[in-house]
Design a protein around this motif. Structure first.
Motif, mmCIF file in Angstrom:
data_model
loop_
_atom_site.group_PDB
_atom_site.id
_atom_site.type_symbol
_atom_site.label_atom_id
_atom_site.label_comp_id
_atom_site.label_asym_id
_atom_site.label_seq_id
_atom_site.Cartn_x
_atom_site.Cartn_y
_atom_site.Cartn_z
ATOM 1 N N ALA A 80 46.762 34.470 44.996
ATOM 2 C CA ALA A 80 46.531 33.765 43.731
ATOM 3 C C ALA A 80 46.363 34.750 42.576
ATOM 4 C CB ALA A 80 45.289 32.874 43.857
ATOM 5 N N ILE A 81 45.619 35.816 42.811
ATOM 6 C CA ILE A 81 45.459 36.837 41.777
ATOM 7 C C ILE A 81 46.797 37.506 41.487
ATOM 8 C CG2 ILE A 81 44.394 39.077 41.287
ATOM 9 C CD1 ILE A 81 41.897 38.083 42.719
ATOM 10 N N GLY A 82 47.594 37.744 42.520
ATOM 11 C CA GLY A 82 48.920 38.314 42.320
ATOM 12 C C GLY A 82 49.811 37.413 41.483
ATOM 13 N N PHE A 83 49.755 36.093 41.731
ATOM 14 C CA PHE A 83 50.530 35.153 40.928
ATOM 15 C C PHE A 83 50.112 35.225 39.459
ATOM 16 C CE2 PHE A 83 50.727 32.432 44.969
ATOM 17 C CZ PHE A 83 51.913 33.043 45.369
ATOM 18 N N SER A 84 48.814 35.312 39.224
ATOM 19 C CA SER A 84 48.319 35.400 37.857
ATOM 20 C C SER A 84 48.822 36.659 37.163
ATOM 21 C CB SER A 84 46.784 35.371 37.858
ATOM 22 O OG SER A 84 46.281 35.403 36.534
ATOM 23 N N LEU A 132 42.895 37.922 33.407
ATOM 24 C CA LEU A 132 41.543 38.196 33.889
ATOM 25 C C LEU A 132 40.753 36.907 34.085
ATOM 26 C CD1 LEU A 132 39.285 40.200 34.542
ATOM 27 C CD2 LEU A 132 38.782 40.324 32.089
ATOM 28 N N VAL A 133 40.803 36.021 33.095
ATOM 29 C CA VAL A 133 40.075 34.746 33.196
ATOM 30 C C VAL A 133 40.616 33.908 34.338
ATOM 31 C CG1 VAL A 133 39.579 32.582 32.011
ATOM 32 C CG2 VAL A 133 39.410 34.744 30.764
ATOM 33 N N GLN A 134 41.937 33.856 34.466
ATOM 34 C CA GLN A 134 42.536 33.106 35.573
ATOM 35 C C GLN A 134 42.078 33.636 36.920
ATOM 36 O OE1 GLN A 134 46.727 32.696 35.707
ATOM 37 N NE2 GLN A 134 46.856 31.343 33.932
ATOM 38 N N SER A 135 42.024 34.946 37.057
ATOM 39 C CA SER A 135 41.623 35.548 38.329
ATOM 40 C C SER A 135 40.188 35.169 38.677
ATOM 41 C CB SER A 135 41.764 37.075 38.258
ATOM 42 O OG SER A 135 43.116 37.447 38.050
ATOM 43 N N VAL A 136 39.332 35.145 37.681
ATOM 44 C CA VAL A 136 37.943 34.742 37.920
ATOM 45 C C VAL A 136 37.873 33.273 38.343
ATOM 46 C CG1 VAL A 136 35.683 34.414 36.840
ATOM 47 C CG2 VAL A 136 37.007 36.483 36.356
ATOM 48 N N LEU A 137 38.617 32.412 37.643
ATOM 49 C CA LEU A 137 38.614 30.988 37.979
ATOM 50 C C LEU A 137 39.194 30.742 39.373
ATOM 51 C CD1 LEU A 137 39.754 29.420 34.574
ATOM 52 C CD2 LEU A 137 37.449 29.505 35.537
ATOM 53 N N VAL A 158 37.422 44.530 42.331
ATOM 54 C CA VAL A 158 37.408 44.722 40.871
ATOM 55 C C VAL A 158 38.373 45.837 40.473
ATOM 56 C CG1 VAL A 158 35.981 45.426 38.911
ATOM 57 C CG2 VAL A 158 35.058 43.846 40.625
ATOM 58 N N LEU A 159 38.360 46.928 41.221
ATOM 59 C CA LEU A 159 39.270 48.037 40.935
ATOM 60 C C LEU A 159 40.719 47.592 41.043
ATOM 61 C CD1 LEU A 159 39.842 51.053 40.423
ATOM 62 C CD2 LEU A 159 39.649 51.416 42.906
ATOM 63 N N GLY A 160 41.038 46.855 42.093
ATOM 64 C CA GLY A 160 42.407 46.380 42.269
ATOM 65 C C GLY A 160 42.852 45.479 41.131
ATOM 66 N N LEU A 161 41.969 44.572 40.693
ATOM 67 C CA LEU A 161 42.312 43.662 39.602
ATOM 68 C C LEU A 161 42.550 44.427 38.301
ATOM 69 C CD1 LEU A 161 42.667 40.902 38.320
ATOM 70 C CD2 LEU A 161 40.165 40.731 38.143
ATOM 71 N N LEU A 222 53.014 46.174 43.205
ATOM 72 C CA LEU A 222 51.915 45.216 43.307
ATOM 73 C C LEU A 222 51.173 45.296 44.634
ATOM 74 C CD1 LEU A 222 50.706 43.102 41.418
ATOM 75 C CD2 LEU A 222 52.041 41.358 42.608
ATOM 76 N N THR A 223 51.772 45.953 45.639
ATOM 77 C CA THR A 223 51.150 46.016 46.957
ATOM 78 C C THR A 223 49.765 46.648 46.943
ATOM 79 O OG1 THR A 223 53.331 46.117 48.009
ATOM 80 C CG2 THR A 223 51.443 46.810 49.328
ATOM 81 N N PRO A 224 49.542 47.792 46.276
ATOM 82 C CA PRO A 224 48.192 48.365 46.296
ATOM 83 C C PRO A 224 47.151 47.459 45.652
ATOM 84 C CG PRO A 224 49.591 49.527 44.730
ATOM 85 C CD PRO A 224 50.485 48.656 45.555
ATOM 86 N N VAL A 225 47.552 46.674 44.676
ATOM 87 C CA VAL A 225 46.615 45.733 44.046
ATOM 88 C C VAL A 225 46.172 44.686 45.058
ATOM 89 C CG1 VAL A 225 46.334 44.012 42.231
ATOM 90 C CG2 VAL A 225 47.629 46.113 41.779
#
Length: 270
Positions: A80-84, A132-137, A158-161, A222-225
């Motif tokens: 989901a974070i990757g999609f964002s 950032l906001v989307q990832s939190v939600l 947090v580092l990855g984001l 995007l893989t390391p994230v």
């Protein structure tokens, strides 16, 4: 052709002095207003990333996640974070940079106080904050809907984001450098997005891929994230693996910044 490596026009010498943060904030505020008027970009940036995780959840029912030490939650949340990052930051910013360039907005901005890095950073700020906001939600949603436990190593997540936000903004500027029109900006991000969706562990965890293929996919931007975010929850990422993932993300960001300085165009492509 003007590039970021050429000397920009002389800056205005009159008027009250402003700080870089104030200049970028003013530009970001204007960009936010323009983003709100573009309904298509707004839909793709805000709603598509919120719907795609349901596809991952359905696909996870056909996977043997237990053998990879994963659960539905630890698969869906990083995806989901990757999609964002892909839709709200990368794809949206490609369109922003290209359209502003073709409308001569970037060229006019360079004649004022704003420096090149401030123009790009200020223009990217609304999309980065949206991601950032989307990832939190999305994280909160996964806690509620998927009964996700607390992260074992939250600093890695947090580092990855943060690395992902910066890297995707830089990659968007690189893609915009080779995109001719606003219409083609809907197409040029697709190759990277397609590779990231299926090769960076968003739909299929690297642990379920053949070893040789997984080794290649580990080098994708995007893989390391995804690795850091997922490792932040599972807690099974060693210090060496975390350092390697962070180094890969930083390397892609540095290469992207160099490419922007070398090839980014400030005037319409003819």
């Amino acid at each position: 052709m003007n590039t970021a490596t050429e000397h920009p026009p002389a800056r205005a010498a009159h008027g009250p002095a402003t700080t870089p943060m104030r200049r970028m904030t003013a530009l970001a505020r204007a960009e936010m207003i323009l983003l709100g008027r573009n309904k298509g970009t707004l839909f793709a940036a805000l709603f598509v990333p919120l719907m795609l995780p349901f596809s991952v959840q359905q696909a996870s029912k056909e996977m043997d996640l237990a053998s990879a030490g994963l659960t539905t939650g630890t698969l869906v949340l990083p995806a989901a974070i990757g999609f964002s990052l892909l839709f709200a930051v990368y794809s949206a910013l490609v369109g922003v940079f290209v359209v502003r360039r073709e409308e001569l907005v970037l060229k006019r901005l360079r004649t004022g106080e704003l420096r090149d890095v401030e123009i790009l950073s200020g223009s990217a700020l609304p999309a980065v904050l949206s991601g950032l906001v989307q990832s939190v939600l999305l994280t909160v949603g996964c806690f509620v809907l998927l009964d996700l436990s607390a992260p074992s190593a939250p600093h890695l997540a947090v580092l990855g984001l943060l690395l992902g936000l910066v890297m995707c903004a830089a990659l968007a500027a690189v893609t915009a450098s080779f995109t001719r029109t606003g219409e083609s900006a809907q197409v040029t991000p697709l190759p990277f997005m397609f590779v990231a969706l299926f090769g960076s562990g968003l739909f299929i965890p690297l642990e379920l891929l053949p070893d040789r293929l997984a080794s290649v996919c580990e080098l994708l931007p995007l893989t390391p994230v995804i690795t850091l975010v997922r490792g932040g929850w599972t807690g099974d990422l060693s210090a060496y693996e975390a350092l390697g993932a962070a180094a890969t993300a930083v390397a892609w960001t540095v290469v992207s910044v160099f490419a922007v300085r070398r090839w980014f165009r400030w005037e319409p492509r003819r």
